[in-house]
Design a protein around this motif. Sequence first.
Motif, short mmCIF file in Angstrom:
data_model
loop_
_atom_site.label_atom_id
_atom_site.label_comp_id
_atom_site.label_asym_id
_atom_site.label_seq_id
_atom_site.Cartn_x
_atom_site.Cartn_y
_atom_site.Cartn_z
N UNK A 89 1.14 -0.86 0.31
CA UNK A 89 -0.20 -0.23 0.35
C UNK A 89 0.88 1.42 -0.04
N UNK A 90 2.11 0.69 0.58
CA UNK A 90 3.19 2.57 0.32
C UNK A 90 3.62 2.52 -0.11
N UNK A 91 4.00 1.98 -1.54
CA UNK A 91 4.07 1.70 -2.37
C UNK A 91 4.26 2.14 -3.11
N UNK A 92 2.23 1.85 -3.77
CA UNK A 92 1.36 2.00 -4.00
C UNK A 92 1.06 3.88 -4.23
N UNK A 93 1.29 4.05 -2.85
CA UNK A 93 1.18 5.86 -2.42
C UNK A 93 2.08 6.55 -2.65
N UNK A 94 3.18 5.72 -2.66
CA UNK A 94 4.28 6.52 -3.52
C UNK A 94 4.27 5.88 -4.77
N UNK A 95 4.07 5.95 -5.58
CA UNK A 95 3.49 5.80 -7.39
C UNK A 95 2.69 6.60 -7.56
N UNK A 96 1.66 6.86 -6.81
CA UNK A 96 0.78 7.83 -7.25
C UNK A 96 1.59 8.94 -6.50
N UNK A 97 1.67 9.50 -5.63
CA UNK A 97 2.26 10.69 -4.56
C UNK A 97 3.51 11.74 -7.03
#
Length: 239
Positions: free
Chosen positions: A121-129
């Motif tokens: 989930x954290x990696x996905x949030x980094x991608x989205x940011x």
Amino acid sequence: MAEYLRQEELSEVDKLKFLKAVEILSSAVRAQGNGNMNDYYPLTILTKKIEELILQESTESLTSSVRQQAMLAVVALSQVKPAFHETEKLGLASAGIYSVFSLPLITPSPDWKDTASLYLQTVQALDEMLQALVMEDMNPNMLMLQNFLEIVLPWLTLSEKVQEQTRALHTISRLLRFICKFPQLSHMMEFSMSGKLMGILCLFCMDPNQEVSPEASEALHYLFKILVLQRSKCYELGL
């Protein structure tokens, strides 16, 4: 929210409350159509606070969703006026990349499934940011992409840790895949590192590690796709 901004040290609960308040306020400002975040809280101050919260998170372990929520708050802020300054984008990108890439490899443990889920989930949030920050108006800014790649590439080329290399390649691949969706790219002519990036990715395609080489191949695929699409675009325009 003003109370949270005044405090230098926040508990985990207060951090999450502050970040949720940023998302809610961003949604309210966006709903106004011509709303401006600076009419409520200066974007510069909010940005600095969020960057601080990301950097305060431990890189020795992943037990909190604070860095994930901080990056999602950045996504929310990117959807309202005013736009982030270039220095703010680079600061947020550097903080997010460092905070995620520095995490240790997830190893089997009694709660490893929860940790793995939180990590994904954290990696996905980094991608989205990063995807939100690379945008300029309605199109990706290739100069901003180049700046982000300059931050990411040392984690690939200078690191001896497989998890850092795969994380770097994953981030590059996801950014390139995102950009492939757009027919118009800003500052494409000034994107001067395509040859360097292609060479690095080709080298890692031959890496014997079965985690590294597939990620490199995927990233190279999307880079080729962008270059072919943009060359076709230039041909159509007679450039």
